[in-house]
Design a protein around this motif. Structure first.
Motif, PDB file in Angstrom:
ATOM      1  N   TYR A   1      -3.305   1.145  -8.012  1.00 44.46           N
ATOM      2  CA  TYR A   1      -4.706   0.731  -8.048  1.00 44.46           C
ATOM      3  C   TYR A   1      -5.435   1.341  -6.859  1.00 44.46           C
ATOM      4  CZ  TYR A   1      -3.124  -2.870 -11.324  1.00 44.46           C
ATOM      5  OH  TYR A   1      -2.588  -3.535 -12.396  1.00 44.46           O
ATOM      6  N   THR A   2      -6.688   1.714  -7.075  1.00 46.98           N
ATOM      7  CA  THR A   2      -7.464   2.345  -5.999  1.00 46.98           C
ATOM      8  C   THR A   2      -7.969   1.334  -4.978  1.00 46.98           C
ATOM      9  OG1 THR A   2      -9.440   2.258  -7.392  1.00 46.98           O
ATOM     10  CG2 THR A   2      -8.182   4.327  -7.383  1.00 46.98           C
ATOM     11  N   THR A   3      -8.075   0.055  -5.385  1.00 46.51           N
ATOM     12  CA  THR A   3      -8.532  -0.965  -4.441  1.00 46.51           C
ATOM     13  C   THR A   3      -7.595  -2.170  -4.483  1.00 46.51           C
ATOM     14  OG1 THR A   3      -9.927  -2.191  -5.995  1.00 46.51           O
ATOM     15  CG2 THR A   3     -10.955  -0.316  -4.843  1.00 46.51           C
ATOM     16  N   LYS A   4      -7.579  -2.907  -3.390  1.00 43.60           N
ATOM     17  CA  LYS A   4      -6.759  -4.117  -3.332  1.00 43.60           C
ATOM     18  C   LYS A   4      -7.263  -5.152  -4.341  1.00 43.60           C
ATOM     19  CE  LYS A   4      -5.398  -5.550   0.675  1.00 43.60           C
ATOM     20  NZ  LYS A   4      -5.245  -6.226   1.983  1.00 43.60           N
ATOM     21  N   GLN A   5      -8.567  -5.249  -4.509  1.00 41.61           N
ATOM     22  CA  GLN A   5      -9.108  -6.219  -5.467  1.00 41.61           C
ATOM     23  C   GLN A   5      -8.647  -5.905  -6.883  1.00 41.61           C
ATOM     24  OE1 GLN A   5     -10.705  -9.206  -4.819  1.00 41.61           O
ATOM     25  NE2 GLN A   5     -10.132  -9.463  -6.950  1.00 41.61           N
ATOM     26  N   ASN A   6      -8.630  -4.626  -7.257  1.00 42.61           N
ATOM     27  CA  ASN A   6      -8.135  -4.262  -8.586  1.00 42.61           C
ATOM     28  C   ASN A   6      -6.658  -4.625  -8.728  1.00 42.61           C
ATOM     29  OD1 ASN A   6     -10.616  -3.332  -9.388  1.00 42.61           O
ATOM     30  ND2 ASN A   6     -10.135  -1.172  -9.066  1.00 42.61           N
ATOM     31  N   CYS A   7      -5.894  -4.473  -7.663  1.00 36.25           N
ATOM     32  CA  CYS A   7      -4.486  -4.852  -7.661  1.00 36.25           C
ATOM     33  C   CYS A   7      -4.351  -6.363  -7.892  1.00 36.25           C
ATOM     34  CB  CYS A   7      -3.843  -4.423  -6.345  1.00 36.25           C
ATOM     35  SG  CYS A   7      -2.058  -4.653  -6.282  1.00 36.25           S
TER      36      CYS A   7
ATOM     37  N   ASP B   1      -2.616   5.705  -0.006  1.00 37.58           N
ATOM     38  CA  ASP B   1      -3.659   4.692   0.177  1.00 37.58           C
ATOM     39  C   ASP B   1      -4.058   3.954  -1.094  1.00 37.58           C
ATOM     40  OD1 ASP B   1      -3.795   4.971   2.930  1.00 37.58           O
ATOM     41  OD2 ASP B   1      -5.316   6.537   2.818  1.00 37.58           O
ATOM     42  N   GLN B   2      -3.168   3.906  -2.064  1.00 33.87           N
ATOM     43  CA  GLN B   2      -3.402   3.077  -3.237  1.00 33.87           C
ATOM     44  C   GLN B   2      -2.545   1.826  -3.130  1.00 33.87           C
ATOM     45  OE1 GLN B   2      -2.912   5.683  -6.689  1.00 33.87           O
ATOM     46  NE2 GLN B   2      -5.126   5.943  -6.695  1.00 33.87           N
TER      47      GLN B   2
ATOM     48  N   LYS C   1       0.860  -1.183   0.000  1.00 34.29           N
ATOM     49  CA  LYS C   1       0.000   0.000   0.000  1.00 34.29           C
ATOM     50  C   LYS C   1       0.895   1.231   0.000  1.00 34.29           C
ATOM     51  CE  LYS C   1      -4.194   1.612   2.278  1.00 34.29           C
ATOM     52  NZ  LYS C   1      -5.113   1.355   3.395  1.00 34.29           N
TER      53      LYS C   1
ATOM     54  N   SER D   1       0.238  -5.327   2.412  1.00 31.24           N
ATOM     55  CA  SER D   1      -0.458  -4.039   2.565  1.00 31.24           C
ATOM     56  C   SER D   1      -1.090  -3.994   3.936  1.00 31.24           C
ATOM     57  CB  SER D   1      -1.506  -3.852   1.477  1.00 31.24           C
ATOM     58  OG  SER D   1      -2.526  -4.820   1.571  1.00 31.24           O
TER      59      SER D   1
END
Length: 112
Positions: free
Chosen positions: A34-40, A14-15, A10, A112
């Motif tokens: 990435y804005t979210t962990k899932q997108n990462c 916070d990305q 992270k 993260s």
């Protein structure tokens, strides 16, 4: 620690991002933010899918005559990873071959 490995981290804003560490324990590919962990995590899956295919790599030269590559998604052409800078074409091409081999089998560690 077992390598190769994707490591999720992270950032200070916070990305989320990931690095692919090769079995040689060196970073060979860095993601975008990435804005979210899932997108990462989705980005990691995209690397695993796209890494084996040579046509998904754009071999580039920087303004200061260093060599690098970007890995693109075959579905939409978006960049899903960028390499470090290398002093010569041979080192860059060796790194591409390492990503082709390591990415599909790499485990993921979430720091993260």
């Amino acid at each position: 620690m077992k390598f190769p490995k994707f490591i999720i981290k992270k950032s200070t804003n916070d990305q989320f991002y990931f690095n692919l560490w090769s079995k040689d324990i060196a970073i060979v590919l860095k993601s975008e933010m990435y804005t979210t962990k899932q997108n990462c995590k989705n980005g990691i899956e995209s690397v695993k899918t796209n890494a084996p295919l040579d046509k998904n790599y754009d071999r580039k030269t920087s303004d200061n005559s260093k060599y690098y590559f970007v890995l693109k998604s075959q579905n939409n052409g978006q960049v899903i990873g960028t390499s470090n800078m290398y002093p010569n074409v041979s080192d860059r091409d060796t790194a591409i071959e390492r990503v082709k081999i390591d990415a599909p089998i790499a485990e993921t560690e979430d720091l993260s």
